[in-house]
Design a protein around this motif. Structure first.
Motif, PDB file in Angstrom:
ATOM      1  N   LEU A 153       3.485  13.727   6.624  1.00 58.84           N
ATOM      2  CA  LEU A 153       3.296  14.457   5.369  1.00 58.84           C
ATOM      3  C   LEU A 153       3.314  13.407   4.262  1.00 58.84           C
ATOM      4  O   LEU A 153       4.357  12.828   3.972  1.00 58.84           O
ATOM      5  CB  LEU A 153       4.429  15.485   5.191  1.00 58.84           C
ATOM      6  CG  LEU A 153       4.260  16.545   4.116  1.00 58.84           C
ATOM      7  CD1 LEU A 153       2.974  17.342   4.311  1.00 58.84           C
ATOM      8  CD2 LEU A 153       5.457  17.498   4.125  1.00 58.84           C
ATOM      9  N   GLU A 154       2.129  13.138   3.688  1.00 60.66           N
ATOM     10  CA  GLU A 154       2.012  11.983   2.794  1.00 60.66           C
ATOM     11  C   GLU A 154       2.453  12.245   1.361  1.00 60.66           C
ATOM     12  O   GLU A 154       2.794  11.323   0.630  1.00 60.66           O
ATOM     13  CB  GLU A 154       0.559  11.484   2.805  1.00 60.66           C
ATOM     14  CG  GLU A 154       0.141  10.944   4.157  1.00 60.66           C
ATOM     15  CD  GLU A 154      -1.321  10.554   4.218  1.00 60.66           C
ATOM     16  OE1 GLU A 154      -2.162  11.345   3.737  1.00 60.66           O
ATOM     17  OE2 GLU A 154      -1.620   9.473   4.748  1.00 60.66           O
ATOM     18  N   THR A 155       2.376  13.501   0.942  1.00 58.42           N
ATOM     19  CA  THR A 155       2.840  13.813  -0.412  1.00 58.42           C
ATOM     20  C   THR A 155       3.623  15.128  -0.387  1.00 58.42           C
ATOM     21  O   THR A 155       3.280  16.047   0.349  1.00 58.42           O
ATOM     22  CB  THR A 155       1.673  13.979  -1.418  1.00 58.42           C
ATOM     23  OG1 THR A 155       0.847  15.047  -0.971  1.00 58.42           O
ATOM     24  CG2 THR A 155       0.859  12.726  -1.569  1.00 58.42           C
ATOM     25  N   THR A 156       4.667  15.167  -1.190  1.00 60.09           N
ATOM     26  CA  THR A 156       5.398  16.419  -1.374  1.00 60.09           C
ATOM     27  C   THR A 156       5.717  16.548  -2.862  1.00 60.09           C
ATOM     28  O   THR A 156       5.710  15.562  -3.595  1.00 60.09           O
ATOM     29  CB  THR A 156       6.736  16.435  -0.596  1.00 60.09           C
ATOM     30  OG1 THR A 156       7.550  15.350  -1.034  1.00 60.09           O
ATOM     31  CG2 THR A 156       6.510  16.359   0.892  1.00 60.09           C
ATOM     32  N   VAL A 157       5.971  17.764  -3.284  1.00 64.21           N
ATOM     33  CA  VAL A 157       6.398  17.977  -4.669  1.00 64.21           C
ATOM     34  C   VAL A 157       7.766  18.649  -4.653  1.00 64.21           C
ATOM     35  O   VAL A 157       8.105  19.353  -3.716  1.00 64.21           O
ATOM     36  CB  VAL A 157       5.393  18.828  -5.479  1.00 64.21           C
ATOM     37  CG1 VAL A 157       4.141  18.046  -5.778  1.00 64.21           C
ATOM     38  CG2 VAL A 157       5.061  20.125  -4.764  1.00 64.21           C
TER      39      VAL A 157
ATOM     40  N   ILE B 168       0.839  -1.200   0.000  1.00 65.23           N
ATOM     41  CA  ILE B 168       0.000   0.000   0.000  1.00 65.23           C
ATOM     42  C   ILE B 168       0.881   1.260   0.000  1.00 65.23           C
ATOM     43  O   ILE B 168       1.827   1.372   0.779  1.00 65.23           O
ATOM     44  CB  ILE B 168      -0.925   0.007   1.244  1.00 65.23           C
ATOM     45  CG1 ILE B 168      -1.747  -1.289   1.298  1.00 65.23           C
ATOM     46  CG2 ILE B 168      -1.843   1.231   1.243  1.00 65.23           C
ATOM     47  CD1 ILE B 168      -2.650  -1.558   0.099  1.00 65.23           C
ATOM     48  N   VAL B 169       0.528   2.200  -0.870  1.00 67.91           N
ATOM     49  CA  VAL B 169       1.299   3.446  -0.998  1.00 67.91           C
ATOM     50  C   VAL B 169       1.031   4.351   0.212  1.00 67.91           C
ATOM     51  O   VAL B 169      -0.119   4.684   0.505  1.00 67.91           O
ATOM     52  CB  VAL B 169       0.916   4.187  -2.296  1.00 67.91           C
ATOM     53  CG1 VAL B 169       1.689   5.503  -2.412  1.00 67.91           C
ATOM     54  CG2 VAL B 169       1.177   3.310  -3.516  1.00 67.91           C
ATOM     55  N   LYS B 170       2.120   4.714   0.895  1.00 69.33           N
ATOM     56  CA  LYS B 170       1.979   5.528   2.111  1.00 69.33           C
ATOM     57  C   LYS B 170       2.609   6.914   1.986  1.00 69.33           C
ATOM     58  O   LYS B 170       2.304   7.815   2.762  1.00 69.33           O
ATOM     59  CB  LYS B 170       2.635   4.788   3.299  1.00 69.33           C
ATOM     60  CG  LYS B 170       1.933   3.492   3.666  1.00 69.33           C
ATOM     61  CD  LYS B 170       0.570   3.776   4.295  1.00 69.33           C
ATOM     62  CE  LYS B 170      -0.119   2.501   4.725  1.00 69.33           C
ATOM     63  NZ  LYS B 170      -1.441   2.792   5.338  1.00 69.33           N
ATOM     64  N   TYR B 171       3.533   7.051   1.076  1.00 71.00           N
ATOM     65  CA  TYR B 171       4.169   8.364   0.876  1.00 71.00           C
ATOM     66  C   TYR B 171       4.610   8.482  -0.578  1.00 71.00           C
ATOM     67  O   TYR B 171       5.113   7.511  -1.160  1.00 71.00           O
ATOM     68  CB  TYR B 171       5.387   8.537   1.803  1.00 71.00           C
ATOM     69  CG  TYR B 171       6.181   9.786   1.458  1.00 71.00           C
ATOM     70  CD1 TYR B 171       5.761  11.045   1.883  1.00 71.00           C
ATOM     71  CD2 TYR B 171       7.329   9.709   0.648  1.00 71.00           C
ATOM     72  CE1 TYR B 171       6.456  12.195   1.521  1.00 71.00           C
ATOM     73  CE2 TYR B 171       8.029  10.853   0.277  1.00 71.00           C
ATOM     74  CZ  TYR B 171       7.583  12.088   0.712  1.00 71.00           C
ATOM     75  OH  TYR B 171       8.264  13.213   0.339  1.00 71.00           O
ATOM     76  N   ILE B 172       4.408   9.652  -1.156  1.00 74.32           N
ATOM     77  CA  ILE B 172       4.855   9.922  -2.527  1.00 74.32           C
ATOM     78  C   ILE B 172       5.549  11.285  -2.537  1.00 74.32           C
ATOM     79  O   ILE B 172       4.967  12.272  -2.091  1.00 74.32           O
ATOM     80  CB  ILE B 172       3.664   9.996  -3.522  1.00 74.32           C
ATOM     81  CG1 ILE B 172       2.838   8.701  -3.494  1.00 74.32           C
ATOM     82  CG2 ILE B 172       4.164  10.268  -4.944  1.00 74.32           C
ATOM     83  CD1 ILE B 172       1.536   8.791  -4.301  1.00 74.32           C
TER      84      ILE B 172
END
Lengths: 215, 163
Positions: free
Chosen positions: A201-205, A164-168
């Motif tokens: 923080l689950e997603t950052t760019v 399962i995707v937990k952080y991108i």
């Protein structure tokens, strides 16, 4: 006569409409929608990709892993290179904890000759990669994940045999200077997962080198 | 492409031409600049000298900049994401390629996760990326290389002939 004329007129009108419509409808949209890919909570696909040592690697081969730090990276992108030592450090720190790094090179060597298999092998050797460095042959895997640039990280956690995707996102908030990175996104994510907490923080760019599809 | 890279390499080695001043900015400064030109059609291109597709699209952007050079309502701003340490290399590149649109260097690495979504919620940070503002309103976000037809469409829509 009427019956003969009408289809003719209709054809001319249709052709005229088509010609008139063409310039307005063949133009490309000014804004492209962002690429599809995984979102937090999605199940990530497994793969079977060739490693620099010639063997094939799948996530399912890691029986005791609790999850994975999947990183799309490449040989020459300055951002990817800037992060190489940090990727090695992540693997050394988290492999014993059950979260090994799996690096995947998404580049097409025809477009990006610096990412040829032999050069990937050399890079892995020169830098002493402690993790698999896989070829995304035919660029089949990176679009499924939705990787857009290098380096682009996907932290996965095993739940009932599913990944399962937990952080991108990015590794941390300073590609230029590891010592000056004040937000260690991937470490924070894996630490949270290891202590059964929600990833803060689950997603950052971040800026990186865009992955170019062939054709 | 090879030729371009060769020219680029030569440019780095023989960096003798007059250098354009490149302002080094934080995101707040960039926002100010956008605001300052809110009466114009402002094209902002995020790029870097190490970004191959950015360099590939540069001739198209320069062509547009040349075409609308004297248009009172047009402004092009190139925002470089090169490292501040590579400022000299950036200036050499600009001189060699005769890039005379305004170039600024956005030195705000640690806050990428703030300013990238602030530019556009859909932007993931890919380079190149181009934003067009018309009279203060964002009217286009082009994620990836621009095409001639996109630039043409923008010009047709927002830049009437000045004379």
């Amino acid at each position: 006569m009427k019956q003969v004329l009408l289809p003719g007129v209709a054809a001319v009108l249709l052709a005229a409409a088509f010609i008139a419509a063409r310039p307005f409808h063949t133009g490309e949209p000014l804004s492209k929608p962002s690429a599809a890919g995984y979102k937090i909570g999605d199940e990530a696909t497994d793969f079977k990709l060739k490693n620099v040592d010639g063997n094939f690697v799948s996530l399912s081969g890691y029986k005791t892993a609790k999850g994975f730090i999947v990183i799309f990276t490449c040989n020459e992108c300055p951002y990817a290179k800037a992060y190489e030592d940090r990727i090695i450090a992540l693997d050394k720190k988290y492999k014993p904890e059950g979260y090994p790094v799996i690096a995947i090179n998404p580049s097409d060597p025809v477009i990006q000759p610096s990412d040829a298999f032999s050069l990937m092998q050399k890079r892995a050797r020169d830098k002493g990669f402690t993790f698999p460095y896989l070829v995304d042959e035919g660029q089949a895997v990176y679009p499924q994940y939705g990787a857009l640039r290098t380096p682009h990280v996907f932290v996965l956690q095993k739940e009932d045999g599913r990944n399962i995707v937990k952080y991108i996102g990015a590794i941390d908030n300073n590609h230029e200077d590891a010592d000056d990175a004040s937000e260690k996104y991937v470490e924070n994510a894996v630490n949270a997962l290891l202590s059964n907490k929600k990833v803060p923080l689950e997603t950052t760019v971040a800026v990186g080198c865009g992955i170019k599809p062939r054709g | 492409m090879k030729k371009l890279l060769f020219v680029l390499l030569v440019g780095m080695i023989s960096n003798v031409e007059a250098q354009q001043e490149v302002e080094v900015l934080k995101f707040e400064d960039l926002k100010e600049k956008i605001k300052k030109d809110e009466n114009k059609t402002l094209l902002i291109n995020f790029w870097a000298t190490w970004c191959v597709p950015c360099i590939e699209e540069m001739p198209l952007l320069m062509e547009m900049n040349e075409q609308f050079r004297n248009h009172p309502e047009f402004k092009m701003l190139l925002v470089s994401l090169d490292s501040k340490k590579s400022l000299g290399k950036l200036q050499g590149f600009l001189a060699k390629h005769k890039i005379d649109a305004e170039v600024v260097l956005l030195d705000d690495n640690k806050r990428m996760n703030e300013w990238i979504p602030a530019m556009d919620s859909q932007w993931q940070g890919n380079l190149p990326s181009t934003f067009v503002y018309h009279r203060g309103r964002k009217v286009a976000f082009i994620d990836g290389e621009v095409t001639r037809s996109q630039l043409q469409a923008l010009a047709d829509r927002y830049l009437k002939p000045s004379k």
